[in-house]
Design a protein around this motif. Sequence first.
Motif, PDB file in Angstrom:
ATOM      1  N   UNK A  82       0.830  -1.208   0.000  1.00  0.00           N
ATOM      2  CA  UNK A  82       0.000   0.000   0.000  1.00  0.00           C
ATOM      3  C   UNK A  82       0.862   1.254   0.000  1.00  0.00           C
ATOM      4  N   UNK A  83       1.911   1.264   0.786  1.00  0.00           N
ATOM      5  CA  UNK A  83       2.797   2.439   0.827  1.00  0.00           C
ATOM      6  C   UNK A  83       3.532   2.629  -0.495  1.00  0.00           C
ATOM      7  N   UNK A  84       3.807   1.581  -1.208  1.00  0.00           N
ATOM      8  CA  UNK A  84       4.468   1.693  -2.507  1.00  0.00           C
ATOM      9  C   UNK A  84       3.582   2.444  -3.493  1.00  0.00           C
ATOM     10  N   UNK A  85       2.286   2.251  -3.388  1.00  0.00           N
ATOM     11  CA  UNK A  85       1.359   2.935  -4.289  1.00  0.00           C
ATOM     12  C   UNK A  85       1.235   4.409  -3.942  1.00  0.00           C
ATOM     13  N   UNK A  86       1.806   4.808  -2.823  1.00  0.00           N
ATOM     14  CA  UNK A  86       1.672   6.183  -2.384  1.00  0.00           C
ATOM     15  C   UNK A  86       2.989   6.678  -1.786  1.00  0.00           C
ATOM     16  N   UNK A  87       3.917   7.128  -2.623  1.00  0.00           N
ATOM     17  CA  UNK A  87       5.227   7.561  -2.105  1.00  0.00           C
ATOM     18  C   UNK A  87       5.135   8.696  -1.089  1.00  0.00           C
ATOM     19  N   UNK A  88       4.110   9.546  -1.195  1.00  0.00           N
ATOM     20  CA  UNK A  88       3.970  10.647  -0.243  1.00  0.00           C
ATOM     21  C   UNK A  88       3.165  10.245   0.986  1.00  0.00           C
ATOM     22  N   UNK A  89       2.864   8.936   1.105  1.00  0.00           N
ATOM     23  CA  UNK A  89       2.150   8.366   2.246  1.00  0.00           C
ATOM     24  C   UNK A  89       0.711   8.840   2.350  1.00  0.00           C
ATOM     25  N   UNK A  90       0.115   9.245   1.223  1.00  0.00           N
ATOM     26  CA  UNK A  90      -1.294   9.638   1.191  1.00  0.00           C
ATOM     27  C   UNK A  90      -2.038   8.770   0.192  1.00  0.00           C
ATOM     28  N   UNK A  91      -3.260   8.382   0.549  1.00  0.00           N
ATOM     29  CA  UNK A  91      -4.102   7.599  -0.350  1.00  0.00           C
ATOM     30  C   UNK A  91      -5.390   8.371  -0.582  1.00  0.00           C
ATOM     31  N   UNK A  92      -5.786   8.472  -1.850  1.00  0.00           N
ATOM     32  CA  UNK A  92      -7.037   9.153  -2.193  1.00  0.00           C
ATOM     33  C   UNK A  92      -8.218   8.318  -1.722  1.00  0.00           C
ATOM     34  N   UNK A  93      -9.182   8.979  -1.088  1.00  0.00           N
ATOM     35  CA  UNK A  93     -10.376   8.302  -0.572  1.00  0.00           C
ATOM     36  C   UNK A  93     -11.635   8.800  -1.297  1.00  0.00           C
ATOM     37  N   UNK A  94     -11.493   9.186  -2.553  1.00  0.00           N
ATOM     38  CA  UNK A  94     -12.637   9.655  -3.324  1.00  0.00           C
ATOM     39  C   UNK A  94     -13.174  10.964  -2.784  1.00  0.00           C
ATOM     40  N   UNK A  95     -14.473  11.025  -2.556  1.00  0.00           N
ATOM     41  CA  UNK A  95     -15.122  12.244  -2.065  1.00  0.00           C
ATOM     42  C   UNK A  95     -14.686  12.618  -0.651  1.00  0.00           C
ATOM     43  N   UNK A  96     -14.127  11.679   0.059  1.00  0.00           N
ATOM     44  CA  UNK A  96     -13.711  11.928   1.445  1.00  0.00           C
ATOM     45  C   UNK A  96     -12.352  12.608   1.532  1.00  0.00           C
ATOM     46  N   UNK A  97     -11.684  12.795   0.403  1.00  0.00           N
ATOM     47  CA  UNK A  97     -10.369  13.426   0.409  1.00  0.00           C
ATOM     48  C   UNK A  97      -9.272  12.387   0.411  1.00  0.00           C
ATOM     49  N   UNK A  98      -8.236  12.625   1.190  1.00  0.00           N
ATOM     50  CA  UNK A  98      -7.128  11.676   1.260  1.00  0.00           C
ATOM     51  C   UNK A  98      -6.822  11.366   2.717  1.00  0.00           C
ATOM     52  N   UNK A  99      -6.122  10.268   2.908  1.00  0.00           N
ATOM     53  CA  UNK A  99      -5.744   9.865   4.254  1.00  0.00           C
ATOM     54  C   UNK A  99      -4.282   9.442   4.244  1.00  0.00           C
ATOM     55  N   UNK A 100      -3.649   9.556   5.370  1.00  0.00           N
ATOM     56  CA  UNK A 100      -2.241   9.209   5.518  1.00  0.00           C
ATOM     57  C   UNK A 100      -2.094   7.719   5.796  1.00  0.00           C
ATOM     58  N   UNK A 101      -1.072   7.118   5.182  1.00  0.00           N
ATOM     59  CA  UNK A 101      -0.700   5.736   5.472  1.00  0.00           C
ATOM     60  C   UNK A 101       0.517   5.814   6.377  1.00  0.00           C
TER      61      UNK A 101
END
Length: 123
Positions: A82-101
């Motif tokens: 999961x962290x590989x897919x997000x180098x900046x440690x953030x994952x898009x959550x659609x309408x909810x914005x983004x969240x930190x991994x």
Amino acid sequence: MTEPAPALSWPPTVAQIKIDQKIEPDDTRDDVRLQQVLDAAIVFVRSRRPRFNYDSEPESTLPAPTHDLILGTMRLAFRWHTRRRSPDALIAMGELGSTRVPSFDPDIEQLLRIGRYAKAVIG
């Protein structure tokens, strides 16, 4: 009727990760990457928790890997994936914005008894 999940076994497999993470078994898009991070997680866990009979040697007095260790290894591998897919440690959550991994997960550290949950070593 749903089939029961297969028993956890060492070493864990990509199929076991897919069951744990509710990924469809026929979704093979990330299988190569999942296998890479799983292989790395297995090596990592074996180096941090050496007092298990990982190779099922019959003469060994060490215990077999426990279910918490196996589950922790699978979850660690998926966290790395999961962290590989997000180098900046953030994952898009659609309408909810983004969240930190986060870079660590206390549940995984507890399962594996690493980090701040490791047993104290004297000497």
